[in-house]
Structure formats: structure tokens, C-alpha cells
Design an enzyme around this catalytic site. Structure first.
Site, mmCIF file in Angstrom:
data_model
loop_
_atom_site.group_PDB
_atom_site.id
_atom_site.type_symbol
_atom_site.label_atom_id
_atom_site.label_comp_id
_atom_site.label_asym_id
_atom_site.label_seq_id
_atom_site.Cartn_x
_atom_site.Cartn_y
_atom_site.Cartn_z
ATOM 1 N N ASP A 30 0.856 -1.184 0.000
ATOM 2 C CA ASP A 30 0.000 0.000 0.000
ATOM 3 C C ASP A 30 0.896 1.238 0.000
ATOM 4 O O ASP A 30 1.903 1.261 0.713
ATOM 5 C CB ASP A 30 -0.907 -0.017 1.231
ATOM 6 C CG ASP A 30 -2.011 1.008 1.155
ATOM 7 O OD1 ASP A 30 -1.702 2.227 1.188
ATOM 8 O OD2 ASP A 30 -3.181 0.614 1.086
ATOM 9 N N ILE A 31 0.530 2.255 -0.757
ATOM 10 C CA ILE A 31 1.374 3.461 -0.834
ATOM 11 C C ILE A 31 1.218 4.362 0.392
ATOM 12 O O ILE A 31 2.004 5.278 0.584
ATOM 13 C CB ILE A 31 1.123 4.274 -2.126
ATOM 14 C CG1 ILE A 31 -0.321 4.749 -2.198
ATOM 15 C CG2 ILE A 31 1.514 3.469 -3.351
ATOM 16 C CD1 ILE A 31 -0.584 5.763 -3.301
ATOM 17 N N ASN A 89 -13.034 -3.156 2.324
ATOM 18 C CA ASN A 89 -13.802 -1.927 2.500
ATOM 19 C C ASN A 89 -14.783 -1.793 1.336
ATOM 20 O O ASN A 89 -14.430 -2.077 0.192
ATOM 21 C CB ASN A 89 -12.882 -0.706 2.526
ATOM 22 C CG ASN A 89 -12.016 -0.668 3.760
ATOM 23 O OD1 ASN A 89 -12.481 -0.954 4.850
ATOM 24 N ND2 ASN A 89 -10.758 -0.329 3.597
ATOM 25 N N SER A 97 -11.412 3.981 -1.721
ATOM 26 C CA SER A 97 -11.126 5.004 -2.721
ATOM 27 C C SER A 97 -10.840 4.440 -4.109
ATOM 28 O O SER A 97 -10.801 5.198 -5.073
ATOM 29 C CB SER A 97 -9.949 5.871 -2.267
ATOM 30 O OG SER A 97 -8.797 5.067 -2.081
ATOM 31 N N HIS A 102 -10.337 -5.262 -3.303
ATOM 32 C CA HIS A 102 -9.010 -5.419 -2.724
ATOM 33 C C HIS A 102 -9.117 -5.778 -1.254
ATOM 34 O O HIS A 102 -10.023 -5.351 -0.560
ATOM 35 C CB HIS A 102 -8.120 -4.182 -2.933
ATOM 36 C CG HIS A 102 -8.690 -2.887 -2.459
ATOM 37 N ND1 HIS A 102 -9.689 -2.209 -3.124
ATOM 38 C CD2 HIS A 102 -8.384 -2.130 -1.378
ATOM 39 C CE1 HIS A 102 -9.960 -1.084 -2.486
ATOM 40 N NE2 HIS A 102 -9.188 -1.019 -1.407
ATOM 41 N N LEU A 103 -8.186 -6.593 -0.836
ATOM 42 C CA LEU A 103 -8.123 -7.091 0.529
ATOM 43 C C LEU A 103 -6.879 -6.516 1.181
ATOM 44 O O LEU A 103 -5.767 -6.718 0.692
ATOM 45 C CB LEU A 103 -8.053 -8.624 0.507
ATOM 46 C CG LEU A 103 -7.916 -9.351 1.834
ATOM 47 C CD1 LEU A 103 -9.101 -9.060 2.741
ATOM 48 C CD2 LEU A 103 -7.796 -10.854 1.578
ATOM 49 N N HIS A 104 -7.074 -5.759 2.261
ATOM 50 C CA HIS A 104 -5.949 -5.208 3.007
ATOM 51 C C HIS A 104 -5.394 -6.290 3.928
ATOM 52 O O HIS A 104 -6.161 -6.942 4.644
ATOM 53 C CB HIS A 104 -6.390 -4.021 3.872
ATOM 54 C CG HIS A 104 -6.847 -2.832 3.109
ATOM 55 N ND1 HIS A 104 -6.021 -1.757 2.848
ATOM 56 C CD2 HIS A 104 -8.043 -2.535 2.552
ATOM 57 C CE1 HIS A 104 -6.694 -0.849 2.165
ATOM 58 N NE2 HIS A 104 -7.930 -1.307 1.976
#
Length: 118
Positions: A30-31, A89, A97, A102-104
Site C-alpha cells: 500500500d502506498i 472496504n 477510494s 481489494h483485501l488489506h
């Protein structure tokens, strides 16, 4: 989708620090990390978000979870005395966003309470 940031990452049009990949998934840092380990696992095929998942997407979700486990193991946080958090999310109230499933994967320190993601 040509205007989707994560689809552009999959296509190699936008750089990312890839940490794991399979035939159906891509995992990259993640950035704006919210923990020492903060990796996103995405399907290579565009799916808008978890609310758009269908029963036919089951194999892709399983691959995402297996990839997340591999990322956690590679980072040394998957052991019995460690741990990590997985988060999907959905929508603006959850601060989603990028409209691509996507899975964190978060870990590397004790994660307390609700973790707000930028």
C-alpha cells in the site's frame, strides 16, 4: 477497466511494489501504509468491490485469501504468537477510494481497535 488504477497496476502501466502474485491475484505494498505490514491483494480480473462478488467468484476469493496468508507468512506475522488483520472496504463511508476489489493485509505490530485506513 482502462480507468481503474488497480487494473492499470495489473497491466503493468502503473508501478507497484509487488510482493506476491499468482495466476489470479496480485499483492503489492500500500502506498499509504497504516501498519508496518500493509499489502493489498487484488484479483487480476476487475470486480468492483465485495458487494459485487457473486457465487461464481468463489475461487477468486479463495485465491485472494490464500495469497493474503502467503503474504503474512512471508512477512513473519502468520505464526501462532503473531497475527494479522484482513479487511475488505465497501463504499465511501469505509474509505474505499479505488473501485476494484481489494483485501488489506495488515500486521507487524499489535493492531488495536478500529484501524482507519487512508
Amino acid at each position: 477497466m482502462s480507468d481503474c488504477l488497480f487494473c492499470q497496476i495489473v497491466a503493468g502501466q502503473v508501478p507497484a511494489t509487488v510482493v506476491h502474485e499468482t495466476e489470479t491475484t496480485l499483492a503489492f505494498e500500500d502506498i499509504a501504509p497504516a501498519a508496518p505490514l500493509h499489502v493489498l491483494v487484488i484479483p487480476r480480473r476487475h470486480i468492483d468491490d465485495a458487494s459485487a462478488v457473486t457465487a461464481g467468484d468463489g475461487p477468486v476469493l479463495a485465491d485472494m485469501l490464500l495469497a493474503a496468508r502467503a503474504v503474512a507468512a512471508g512477512a513473519g506475522v502468520a505464526g501462532p504468537d503473531r497475527g494479522y488483520r484482513l479487511i475488505f472496504n465497501i463504499g465511501p463511508d469505509a474509505m474505499n477510494s479505488v473501485p476494484h476489489l481489494h483485501l488489506h493485509v495488515l500486521g507487524g505490530e499489535p493492531l488495536k481497535g478500529h484501524l482507519a485506513l487512508p
